[in-house]
Write a protein that holds these residues in place. Sequence first.
Motif, PDB file in Angstrom:
ATOM      1  N   ASP A 467       0.847  -1.218  -0.048  1.00  0.00           N
ATOM      2  CA  ASP A 467       0.246  -0.099   0.141  1.00  0.00           C
ATOM      3  C   ASP A 467       0.805   1.181   0.074  1.00  0.00           C
ATOM      4  O   ASP A 467       0.476   2.385  -0.560  1.00  0.00           O
ATOM      5  N   LEU A 468       1.848   1.299   0.634  1.00  0.00           N
ATOM      6  CA  LEU A 468       3.016   2.220   0.458  1.00  0.00           C
ATOM      7  C   LEU A 468       3.269   2.596  -0.987  1.00  0.00           C
ATOM      8  O   LEU A 468       3.188   3.766  -1.027  1.00  0.00           O
ATOM      9  N   LEU A 469       3.657   1.594  -1.862  1.00  0.00           N
ATOM     10  CA  LEU A 469       4.057   1.919  -3.032  1.00  0.00           C
ATOM     11  C   LEU A 469       3.083   2.602  -3.684  1.00  0.00           C
ATOM     12  O   LEU A 469       3.121   3.518  -4.686  1.00  0.00           O
ATOM     13  N   LYS A 470       1.477   2.275  -3.330  1.00  0.00           N
ATOM     14  CA  LYS A 470       0.559   2.736  -4.233  1.00  0.00           C
ATOM     15  C   LYS A 470       0.256   4.182  -3.913  1.00  0.00           C
ATOM     16  O   LYS A 470      -0.331   4.962  -4.701  1.00  0.00           O
ATOM     17  N   GLN A 471       0.881   4.561  -2.949  1.00  0.00           N
ATOM     18  CA  GLN A 471       0.655   6.191  -2.544  1.00  0.00           C
ATOM     19  C   GLN A 471       1.861   6.785  -3.003  1.00  0.00           C
ATOM     20  O   GLN A 471       1.839   8.133  -2.857  1.00  0.00           O
ATOM     21  N   ALA A 472       3.201   6.353  -3.290  1.00  0.00           N
ATOM     22  CA  ALA A 472       4.301   6.838  -3.647  1.00  0.00           C
ATOM     23  C   ALA A 472       4.056   7.968  -4.845  1.00  0.00           C
ATOM     24  O   ALA A 472       3.087   7.589  -5.457  1.00  0.00           O
ATOM     25  N   PRO A 473       4.823   8.900  -5.088  1.00  0.00           N
ATOM     26  CA  PRO A 473       5.958   9.496  -3.970  1.00  0.00           C
ATOM     27  C   PRO A 473       5.778  10.413  -2.883  1.00  0.00           C
ATOM     28  O   PRO A 473       4.614  10.765  -2.862  1.00  0.00           O
ATOM     29  N   PHE A 474       6.363  10.361  -1.925  1.00  0.00           N
ATOM     30  CA  PHE A 474       6.162  11.236  -0.601  1.00  0.00           C
ATOM     31  C   PHE A 474       6.982  12.534  -0.551  1.00  0.00           C
ATOM     32  O   PHE A 474       6.977  13.308   0.325  1.00  0.00           O
TER      33      PHE A 474
END
Lengths: 500, 450
Positions: A467-474
């Motif tokens: 799920d982190l990847l789906k929100q990237a970039p930060f």
Amino acid sequence: MKTPARPPGPGKRTVLNEPLISARGSVGRVGYALPRDDIPERDQARDLPAALCREALDDFPEVSEGEVVRHFTRLSQWNMSAATTLYPLGSCTMKYNPVVNEYMARLPGLAQLHPLTPDDQAQGALMLLAELERCLAEISGMDAISLQPAAGAQGELTGMKLVRAYHQDRGTPRKKVLIPASAHGTNPASAALCGYDVAQVATGADGLLSADAVASCTDAEVAALMVTNPNTLGLFEREILRITDVLHAHGALVYMDGANLNALMGVAKPGHMGADVIQFNLHKTFSTPHGGGGPGAGPVGVKKILEPYLPIPRIVRQNDTWSWSDAAPKSIGRVRSFYGNFGILVRAYAYILAMGGDGLTHATRMAILNANYLRKRLESVYTLATQEPCMHECVFSDRSFHQTGVKTLDIAKRLLDYGFYAPTIYFPLVVSGALMIEPTETETKETLDEFADALLAIAQEITDQPDLLKQAPFTTPVSRLDETRAARRPVLRWSRSQDS
Amino acid sequence: MRYIPHTEHDIQAMLAVLGVDSVEALIRHLPEDLRQRASLKLAPGLAESEISKRLTALAEQQTGYSPEQSFLGAGAYPHLVPVVVDQMVQRAEFATAYTPYQPEVSQGTLQVIFEFQSLVASLLGLEVANASMYDGASASAEAVLMAKRILPKRSRVLVARSLHPQYRQVIQTYLDGFPGLSLVELGWDETGRLEPAALARHLDERVCGVVVGYPNVFGVIEDIAAIGRSARDAGALTLSVTPESVALGILKSPGELGADIAVAEGQSLGIPLSYGGPGLGLFACRSRYVRNMPGRLVGETVDQEGRSGFVLTLATREQHIRRERATSNICTNHGLCALAATVFLCLLGKQGLRELALRNVKNSHYLAEALQQTAGVQPRFPSPFFNEWVLTVPQARQVWARLKERGVIAGIVLEDWYADLRDCLLVCATELHTREAIERFGQQLRQAVV
């Protein structure tokens, strides 16, 4: 548009906000000075009747020189670039752009030269162009060069016009152009602009074009095959000689897309592979800056049989004098004004001077080494598009992770957080969820290792926290942008309501 | 080699990871008969100082050419370029990026293009402008193809013969082989404008567009409004082409006069002459035709937290998606030149571009008066002009050659481009031509005409 400043909250990105230039400035403020006007007063309305004159340019900014510098300097800082980071865009050859080339293109005798300067007063510029033509002919094994096309895509268009003119001269332009499924989109678009129907040739499961597949599509209606070698999977087309023989046996020609020439310098020449016409992308192989999308330059090289059709004007030499000549009755004509993107041609020439023949050969070999090294470091975790040996770029598919729900796009976005630009993604189309990586020869082993480590770390994140990847970039100035909204309700310019 | 970082140690370490003993092993799969064994026949590599020496020597071989004493225009115009423009263009963050495929780390380039589109749309007086094309000539050809896409059943395009000949040649090259579209050229009348009778004669339901220079190659300011009315009555589009975009700082915009598609060469806006390239194609149209436009477009949108940002948009027109059905084969634009024009237009601003344009009008008209003091020298067309115009000069070719010997480039001998315009010179003056240079040209002409 007076967007309120957004001071960062805990853990948020720190970004210098920069509004549109239309939101800066003040009525009556200026950022220029014209030279002193010492010409006697004139009646302006007599020189140019008021009925022909426009109202004030109300949409235009009114800003000081300092405001302009700050605005554009801030905007520049929102870009990743080849100067600031590895920019491994496959098929784009984002190599280091030597700084000295920028100085050479700005020499006053070159930068301030008017294109209609009489030839006898522009001998230096003409000699430079003639010498660049000779260098490109030597590198490619082609017989004659035109430096006129402004970009790779315009080089393709020019090349296909030459093909058409050649066949027309023999009675019929023919109907079809064969293009492998793995080709760049500009290939079919350029062929279509020349009035050709595009017939797709299947690429084999190994990513290579087979002579048999080409032979099965080739008939007397085929004008040419457009083939990229190495192809967009980074593979050398090993059957290229048999393939070009098939075309020639049917009276057809071979257009070789020179986009990947960086893999061939001093190693193999397109002219020896049966290519009749190629384009060079000087902004790729010959180090001129990509400029955020141009200007590049897309010279074409041809075999003798196509030389009569090259764009006019051509450079000709009589005794010790160079000049431009329009005397080419079979020429396809012009594809742009004047002679080409001269400023870019100067940079490419300076690059060739710096490298020399051995240096260019070394560049190709190190580009191949770098791509193979990255491939090796990644192949146990990401799935290669093909097991065939690669040249200057390597391509992975999404097979190793597509079942997790993570997409190639997510990996690209996450790479930005690791401080790298993303590879070319979803191209070539023949590979599912392609990641196409071209490091070029100018990257160090350390940078390649950091990049490989980042991709390996991301592979771990796919497993641990998809799920982190789906929100990237930060870490970027903005997060993922709503492209659907942009297309559905296009806002393509500023408006005064935004300004107020 | 200073551009290639590999030490022998690096190479060996990388080969060890690859499990091969040489770089050669990586290309052993190439067919042996294609392997090039001989070295490239190019000179050995040079150091920076040597490159500089070599190119400086070539640059200084432009003997006799002095920008100050050159009155050449005809599609490329000497203008002031504030150093800030070049400084911004040289910022590596702009210069060494590529097409903004990853918008999150390309907002600089994207916002610049959005601002560029805004300024160009305003300058050309139309609703939408794209991210730029290669140059004015290829933009003209793309505009013609676009008119055909909008009116696919129509088979002809009318092109003024007074459109810059290189632009006409490029249009012709693009049309050769393009299915279902042919070009018809229309002459000019005694004023130098498009001949109304010829236009009326050829405008019918077969015509998709009328292409006209604004100003045309003679410097004459065409009546776009009248041409537009006629074209509209015949259901055709009006395409306006401006080779000198500084003119639009003072002339009515093509859009407000009724042009449906307007293109221009943007070299005048902060881009050096550089022997004719790179240039900058400006391209604008009415918003209802946006989906038929060639080239990249940048649009405004928001990110996931609602921040404003920019992306490439309406890409379904383009070659990487549509392939052979794309609106054009163009892949990029002239991004860095678009940046130069954006910085230039911001520096000049609302007041400066107009002032610059008026200074061009003033200097060129002062030159016109100075030249006409010579007996037998007069304007070829009795029409208002912006900064270049056609002069009738007795024995123009010989006079031009005599002036060249005295260090003055008296524009071009127009007969080289139009066999039917004998004894004519096409001459240009801009804000860079001083009073002294202009008056000297006047005196030299008096001496050269015998």
